[in-house]
Design a protein around this motif. Structure first.
Motif, PDB file in Angstrom:
ATOM      1  N   VAL A  30      12.216  13.899  -5.737  1.00  0.00           N
ATOM      2  CA  VAL A  30      12.073  13.288  -4.549  1.00  0.00           C
ATOM      3  C   VAL A  30      12.104  11.590  -4.960  1.00  0.00           C
ATOM      4  O   VAL A  30      12.461  10.838  -4.033  1.00  0.00           O
ATOM      5  N   ILE A  31      11.064  11.575  -5.982  1.00  0.00           N
ATOM      6  CA  ILE A  31      11.067   9.909  -6.356  1.00  0.00           C
ATOM      7  C   ILE A  31      12.383   9.397  -6.751  1.00  0.00           C
ATOM      8  O   ILE A  31      12.805   8.366  -6.185  1.00  0.00           O
ATOM      9  N   LYS A  32      13.017   9.988  -7.604  1.00  0.00           N
ATOM     10  CA  LYS A  32      14.327   9.642  -8.064  1.00  0.00           C
ATOM     11  C   LYS A  32      15.279   9.568  -6.839  1.00  0.00           C
ATOM     12  O   LYS A  32      16.202   8.476  -6.897  1.00  0.00           O
ATOM     13  N   SER A  33      15.289  10.290  -6.026  1.00  0.00           N
ATOM     14  CA  SER A  33      16.175  10.429  -5.019  1.00  0.00           C
ATOM     15  C   SER A  33      15.940   9.385  -4.030  1.00  0.00           C
ATOM     16  O   SER A  33      16.753   8.548  -3.499  1.00  0.00           O
ATOM     17  N   ALA A  34      14.413   9.298  -3.593  1.00  0.00           N
ATOM     18  CA  ALA A  34      14.289   7.843  -2.800  1.00  0.00           C
ATOM     19  C   ALA A  34      14.368   6.719  -3.173  1.00  0.00           C
ATOM     20  O   ALA A  34      14.705   5.766  -2.533  1.00  0.00           O
ATOM     21  N   LEU A  35      14.067   6.517  -4.578  1.00  0.00           N
ATOM     22  CA  LEU A  35      14.085   4.950  -5.029  1.00  0.00           C
ATOM     23  C   LEU A  35      14.937   4.815  -5.724  1.00  0.00           C
ATOM     24  O   LEU A  35      15.443   3.659  -6.191  1.00  0.00           O
ATOM     25  N   THR A  41      10.889  -0.598 -11.288  1.00  0.00           N
ATOM     26  CA  THR A  41       9.832  -1.696 -10.676  1.00  0.00           C
ATOM     27  C   THR A  41       8.422  -1.122 -10.769  1.00  0.00           C
ATOM     28  O   THR A  41       7.609  -1.473 -11.217  1.00  0.00           O
ATOM     29  N   LEU A  42       8.428   0.283 -10.214  1.00  0.00           N
ATOM     30  CA  LEU A  42       7.342   0.955 -10.167  1.00  0.00           C
ATOM     31  C   LEU A  42       6.914   1.371 -11.696  1.00  0.00           C
ATOM     32  O   LEU A  42       5.425   1.507 -11.822  1.00  0.00           O
ATOM     33  N   ILE A  43       7.781   1.734 -12.344  1.00  0.00           N
ATOM     34  CA  ILE A  43       7.211   2.072 -13.912  1.00  0.00           C
ATOM     35  C   ILE A  43       6.505   0.712 -14.537  1.00  0.00           C
ATOM     36  O   ILE A  43       5.634   1.030 -15.384  1.00  0.00           O
ATOM     37  N   ARG A  70       8.672  -5.944  -1.659  1.00  0.00           N
ATOM     38  CA  ARG A  70       9.412  -4.974  -2.290  1.00  0.00           C
ATOM     39  C   ARG A  70       8.482  -3.744  -2.950  1.00  0.00           C
ATOM     40  O   ARG A  70       8.607  -2.764  -2.924  1.00  0.00           O
ATOM     41  N   LEU A  71       7.394  -4.516  -3.506  1.00  0.00           N
ATOM     42  CA  LEU A  71       6.405  -3.641  -4.069  1.00  0.00           C
ATOM     43  C   LEU A  71       5.700  -2.891  -3.035  1.00  0.00           C
ATOM     44  O   LEU A  71       5.499  -1.647  -3.221  1.00  0.00           O
ATOM     45  N   ARG A  72       5.260  -3.664  -2.152  1.00  0.00           N
ATOM     46  CA  ARG A  72       4.645  -2.681  -0.839  1.00  0.00           C
ATOM     47  C   ARG A  72       5.487  -1.512  -0.327  1.00  0.00           C
ATOM     48  O   ARG A  72       5.314  -0.441  -0.233  1.00  0.00           O
ATOM     49  N   TYR A  73       6.904  -1.910  -0.052  1.00  0.00           N
ATOM     50  CA  TYR A  73       7.898  -0.954   0.163  1.00  0.00           C
ATOM     51  C   TYR A  73       8.018   0.170  -0.807  1.00  0.00           C
ATOM     52  O   TYR A  73       8.021   1.297  -0.369  1.00  0.00           O
ATOM     53  N   LEU A  74       7.934  -0.213  -2.135  1.00  0.00           N
ATOM     54  CA  LEU A  74       8.163   1.075  -3.140  1.00  0.00           C
ATOM     55  C   LEU A  74       6.879   1.848  -3.234  1.00  0.00           C
ATOM     56  O   LEU A  74       7.071   3.058  -3.095  1.00  0.00           O
ATOM     57  N   PHE A  75       5.754   1.137  -2.985  1.00  0.00           N
ATOM     58  CA  PHE A  75       4.480   1.925  -2.854  1.00  0.00           C
ATOM     59  C   PHE A  75       4.513   3.028  -1.671  1.00  0.00           C
ATOM     60  O   PHE A  75       4.323   4.131  -1.777  1.00  0.00           O
ATOM     61  N   GLN A  76       4.924   2.475  -0.537  1.00  0.00           N
ATOM     62  CA  GLN A  76       5.125   3.310   0.714  1.00  0.00           C
ATOM     63  C   GLN A  76       5.898   4.414   0.596  1.00  0.00           C
ATOM     64  O   GLN A  76       5.882   5.463   0.661  1.00  0.00           O
ATOM     65  N   THR A  77       6.926   4.216  -0.054  1.00  0.00           N
ATOM     66  CA  THR A  77       7.944   5.153  -0.262  1.00  0.00           C
ATOM     67  C   THR A  77       7.732   6.160  -1.288  1.00  0.00           C
ATOM     68  O   THR A  77       7.799   7.327  -1.198  1.00  0.00           O
ATOM     69  N   LEU A 104      -6.247  -4.629  -1.224  1.00  0.00           N
ATOM     70  CA  LEU A 104      -6.487  -4.205   0.275  1.00  0.00           C
ATOM     71  C   LEU A 104      -5.259  -4.262   1.429  1.00  0.00           C
ATOM     72  O   LEU A 104      -5.241  -3.409   2.198  1.00  0.00           O
ATOM     73  N   SER A 105      -4.485  -5.098   1.003  1.00  0.00           N
ATOM     74  CA  SER A 105      -3.268  -5.157   1.900  1.00  0.00           C
ATOM     75  C   SER A 105      -2.455  -3.943   1.544  1.00  0.00           C
ATOM     76  O   SER A 105      -1.905  -3.569   2.527  1.00  0.00           O
ATOM     77  N   LEU A 106      -2.259  -3.642   0.429  1.00  0.00           N
ATOM     78  CA  LEU A 106      -1.638  -2.347   0.103  1.00  0.00           C
ATOM     79  C   LEU A 106      -2.234  -1.036   0.673  1.00  0.00           C
ATOM     80  O   LEU A 106      -1.440  -0.207   1.245  1.00  0.00           O
ATOM     81  N   ILE A 107      -3.332  -1.059   0.533  1.00  0.00           N
ATOM     82  CA  ILE A 107      -4.232   0.120   1.009  1.00  0.00           C
ATOM     83  C   ILE A 107      -3.958   0.067   2.713  1.00  0.00           C
ATOM     84  O   ILE A 107      -3.599   1.160   3.110  1.00  0.00           O
ATOM     85  N   SER A 108      -4.098  -1.072   3.308  1.00  0.00           N
ATOM     86  CA  SER A 108      -3.761  -1.153   4.647  1.00  0.00           C
ATOM     87  C   SER A 108      -2.531  -0.665   5.176  1.00  0.00           C
ATOM     88  O   SER A 108      -2.124   0.000   6.071  1.00  0.00           O
ATOM     89  N   SER A 109      -1.528  -1.098   4.304  1.00  0.00           N
ATOM     90  CA  SER A 109      -0.138  -0.745   4.671  1.00  0.00           C
ATOM     91  C   SER A 109       0.264   0.716   4.498  1.00  0.00           C
ATOM     92  O   SER A 109       0.798   1.361   5.400  1.00  0.00           O
TER      93      SER A 109
END
Length: 138
Positions: A30-35, A41-43, A70-77, A104-109
């Motif tokens: 699912v990670i490879k499919s979604a990202l 970037t996540l690695i 981009r990083l926030r999007y990747l973490f959420q995905t 904190l911003s990432l956790i909030s998102s």
């Protein structure tokens, strides 16, 4: 992001246990499919993901202008994909009064993402360290 990265590294270690092969394969798929190639970037941020996803080819460096979005999007995905009914995720971070504003911003998102299901966040604080001006009051 050290606390979040440490928690995700623990999750990677969990998936690599012998009795978690079914979850490992699902998460990898699912990670490879979604990202797609964005996993690179996540690695870079979460090196233990390399064990889960395999070595990915290098990609172009992100522009600093859009790097945070981009990083926030990747973490959420990432969280949307790994958290499901068969593998709910609970993230526990201790002493979050010391967490930087980006974390904190990432956790909030993540907490405000209505499409993120089967995810629970538990954060502990020392109330003696948090005054009314602290970002956690927001």
């Amino acid at each position: 992001f050290s606390g979040i990265v440490a928690a995700l590294s623990g999750f990677c270690s969990f998936l690599l246990q012998e009795d978690q092969k079914h979850n490992l394969e699902r998460v990898r798929r699912v990670i490879k499919s979604a990202l797609g190639s964005e996993v690179n970037t996540l690695i870079k941020v979460i090196p233990d993901l390399k064990e889960i996803l395999g070595v990915a080819p290098d990609d172009e460096p992100a522009s600093t202008e859009n790097a945070w979005n981009r990083l926030r999007y990747l973490f959420q995905t990432l969280f949307r994909e790994i958290c499901d009914e068969s593998c709910p995720v609970i993230m526990l971070l201790d002493d979050i009064q010391w967490t930087d504003s980006a974390s904190l911003s990432l956790i909030s998102s993540l907490l405000n993402d209505k499409s993120l299901k089967h995810f629970m966040f538990i954060g502990t604080i020392r109330v003696t360290e948090v005054d009314k001006e602290h970002p956690l009051h927001k």
